[in-house]
Design an enzyme around this catalytic site. Structure first.
Site, PDB file in Angstrom:
ATOM      1  N   LYS A   1     -74.244  14.438 -21.313  1.00  0.00           N
ATOM      2  CA  LYS A   1     -74.660  13.524 -20.243  1.00  0.00           C
ATOM      3  C   LYS A   1     -75.435  12.346 -20.834  1.00  0.00           C
ATOM      4  O   LYS A   1     -76.175  12.486 -21.803  1.00  0.00           O
ATOM      5  CB  LYS A   1     -75.519  14.267 -19.212  1.00  0.00           C
ATOM      6  CG  LYS A   1     -74.682  15.244 -18.388  1.00  0.00           C
ATOM      7  CD  LYS A   1     -75.485  15.898 -17.298  1.00  0.00           C
ATOM      8  CE  LYS A   1     -75.927  14.969 -16.230  1.00  0.00           C
ATOM      9  NZ  LYS A   1     -75.024  14.750 -15.123  1.00  0.00           N
TER      10      LYS A   1
ATOM     11  N   THR B   1     -78.018  10.832 -19.794  1.00  0.00           N
ATOM     12  CA  THR B   1     -79.475  10.973 -19.757  1.00  0.00           C
ATOM     13  C   THR B   1     -79.995  11.499 -21.096  1.00  0.00           C
ATOM     14  O   THR B   1     -80.998  11.001 -21.624  1.00  0.00           O
ATOM     15  CB  THR B   1     -79.897  11.910 -18.609  1.00  0.00           C
ATOM     16  OG1 THR B   1     -79.439  11.346 -17.374  1.00  0.00           O
ATOM     17  CG2 THR B   1     -81.401  12.098 -18.549  1.00  0.00           C
ATOM     18  N   TYR B   2     -79.321  12.484 -21.663  1.00  0.00           N
ATOM     19  CA  TYR B   2     -79.725  13.011 -22.966  1.00  0.00           C
ATOM     20  C   TYR B   2     -79.311  12.076 -24.099  1.00  0.00           C
ATOM     21  O   TYR B   2     -80.071  11.845 -25.033  1.00  0.00           O
ATOM     22  CB  TYR B   2     -79.160  14.417 -23.186  1.00  0.00           C
ATOM     23  CG  TYR B   2     -79.957  15.474 -22.455  1.00  0.00           C
ATOM     24  CD1 TYR B   2     -81.239  15.803 -22.874  1.00  0.00           C
ATOM     25  CD2 TYR B   2     -79.435  16.138 -21.360  1.00  0.00           C
ATOM     26  CE1 TYR B   2     -81.988  16.761 -22.211  1.00  0.00           C
ATOM     27  CE2 TYR B   2     -80.176  17.096 -20.689  1.00  0.00           C
ATOM     28  CZ  TYR B   2     -81.448  17.414 -21.113  1.00  0.00           C
ATOM     29  OH  TYR B   2     -82.183  18.357 -20.464  1.00  0.00           O
ATOM     30  N   ALA B   3     -78.099  11.535 -24.040  1.00  0.00           N
ATOM     31  CA  ALA B   3     -77.615  10.641 -25.102  1.00  0.00           C
ATOM     32  C   ALA B   3     -78.555   9.451 -25.283  1.00  0.00           C
ATOM     33  O   ALA B   3     -78.821   9.028 -26.407  1.00  0.00           O
ATOM     34  CB  ALA B   3     -76.204  10.163 -24.786  1.00  0.00           C
TER      35      ALA B   3
ATOM     36  N   GLU C   1     -74.281  22.929 -28.359  1.00  0.00           N
ATOM     37  CA  GLU C   1     -74.986  22.525 -29.564  1.00  0.00           C
ATOM     38  C   GLU C   1     -75.747  21.231 -29.270  1.00  0.00           C
ATOM     39  O   GLU C   1     -75.143  20.246 -28.860  1.00  0.00           O
ATOM     40  CB  GLU C   1     -74.001  22.303 -30.712  1.00  0.00           C
ATOM     41  CG  GLU C   1     -73.185  23.526 -31.070  1.00  0.00           C
ATOM     42  CD  GLU C   1     -71.808  23.571 -30.425  1.00  0.00           C
ATOM     43  OE1 GLU C   1     -71.335  22.536 -29.917  1.00  0.00           O
ATOM     44  OE2 GLU C   1     -71.215  24.656 -30.411  1.00  0.00           O
TER      45      GLU C   1
ATOM     46  N   TYR D   1     -55.143  30.518 -26.130  1.00  0.00           N
ATOM     47  CA  TYR D   1     -56.271  31.051 -26.900  1.00  0.00           C
ATOM     48  C   TYR D   1     -56.321  32.570 -26.750  1.00  0.00           C
ATOM     49  O   TYR D   1     -56.539  33.297 -27.721  1.00  0.00           O
ATOM     50  CB  TYR D   1     -57.567  30.408 -26.413  1.00  0.00           C
ATOM     51  CG  TYR D   1     -58.748  30.677 -27.306  1.00  0.00           C
ATOM     52  CD1 TYR D   1     -58.968  29.907 -28.446  1.00  0.00           C
ATOM     53  CD2 TYR D   1     -59.649  31.691 -27.029  1.00  0.00           C
ATOM     54  CE1 TYR D   1     -60.050  30.139 -29.279  1.00  0.00           C
ATOM     55  CE2 TYR D   1     -60.738  31.939 -27.849  1.00  0.00           C
ATOM     56  CZ  TYR D   1     -60.934  31.166 -28.973  1.00  0.00           C
ATOM     57  OH  TYR D   1     -62.002  31.408 -29.788  1.00  0.00           O
TER      58      TYR D   1
ATOM     59  N   GLN E   1     -67.002  35.355 -24.700  1.00  0.00           N
ATOM     60  CA  GLN E   1     -68.378  35.341 -25.182  1.00  0.00           C
ATOM     61  C   GLN E   1     -69.381  35.214 -24.042  1.00  0.00           C
ATOM     62  O   GLN E   1     -69.132  34.539 -23.051  1.00  0.00           O
ATOM     63  CB  GLN E   1     -68.583  34.231 -26.214  1.00  0.00           C
ATOM     64  CG  GLN E   1     -68.537  32.825 -25.654  1.00  0.00           C
ATOM     65  CD  GLN E   1     -68.551  31.761 -26.745  1.00  0.00           C
ATOM     66  OE1 GLN E   1     -68.236  32.005 -27.895  1.00  0.00           O
ATOM     67  NE2 GLN E   1     -68.945  30.570 -26.352  1.00  0.00           N
TER      68      GLN E   1
END
EC number: 3.5.4.13
Length: 189
Positions: free
Chosen positions: A112, A114-116, A138, A171, A181
């Protein structure tokens, strides 16, 4: 897509359990009226949330990062509503949402804005046809300052590409090592 993308995502989530839990609206505030980094259905994708379990890289044991022989001592485990990533460091987390990708869909994830715009890069490899599980996220803090990640709020957007045909080998068919997972999943060979 023969129907609008946001309607297609909602239909796939409800009919096939593609995303659980699922929010068919953009959620921007919590029950107390506090602003959140948004999550839920967007125009052409789905904004996922970060769960409250984190693995933050540490060098206190002076180990080597080796994807073929990963040492769990490379991380400090944190369970919290926020995670502070040290400067120029890295953390793993997972989505709140569990995904079941249909056989004719490929999913790409982008962080997103906002984080970038804070120098925090969110990386996720593509979710291949018939992959399922919690997505391991990550986070790279590219700044020389500590960075904060908020659990329970939006961190990245999933974009779905639907094909007119199903793939020959999915997959699941290949017995992918990250199939099903749960939790934050470390590298496997």
């Amino acid at each position: 897509m023969s129907i609008k993308p946001d309607a297609w995502i909602t239909k796939m989530a409800k009919d096939q359990g593609m995303i659980e839990p699922f929010s068919e609206n953009q959620i921007r505030v919590n029950e107390d009226g506090e602003k959140l980094i948004s999550y839920g259905v967007s125009s052409f994708g789905y904004d996922v949330r970060c769960a409250s379990e984190f693995k933050v890289f540490t060098n206190i044991h002076s180990t080597i990062i080796d994807p073929k022989c990963f040492d769990n001592k490379n991380f400090v485990d944190i369970e919290s509503d926020v995670c502070i990533i040290p400067p120029n460091s890295f953390a793993l987390a997972r989505t709140v949402e569990y995904f079941r990708i249909p056989r004719n869909v490929l999913t790409i994830c982008l962080g997103k804005s906002t984080y970038a715009r804070c120098g925090i890069i969110v990386n996720v490899t593509p979710l291949e046809p018939e992959w399922e599980g919690h997505v391991t996220l990550e986070f790279s803090n590219t700044t020389n300052l500590p960075a904060k990640i908020y659990a329970g709020e939006g961190v990245a957007q999933m974009i779905f590409f639907e094909s007119d045909e199903s793939c020959d080998v999915s997959y699941k068919d290949r017995g992918g090592k990250y199939q099903g997972q749960t939790g934050v999943t470390l590298p496997k060979t």
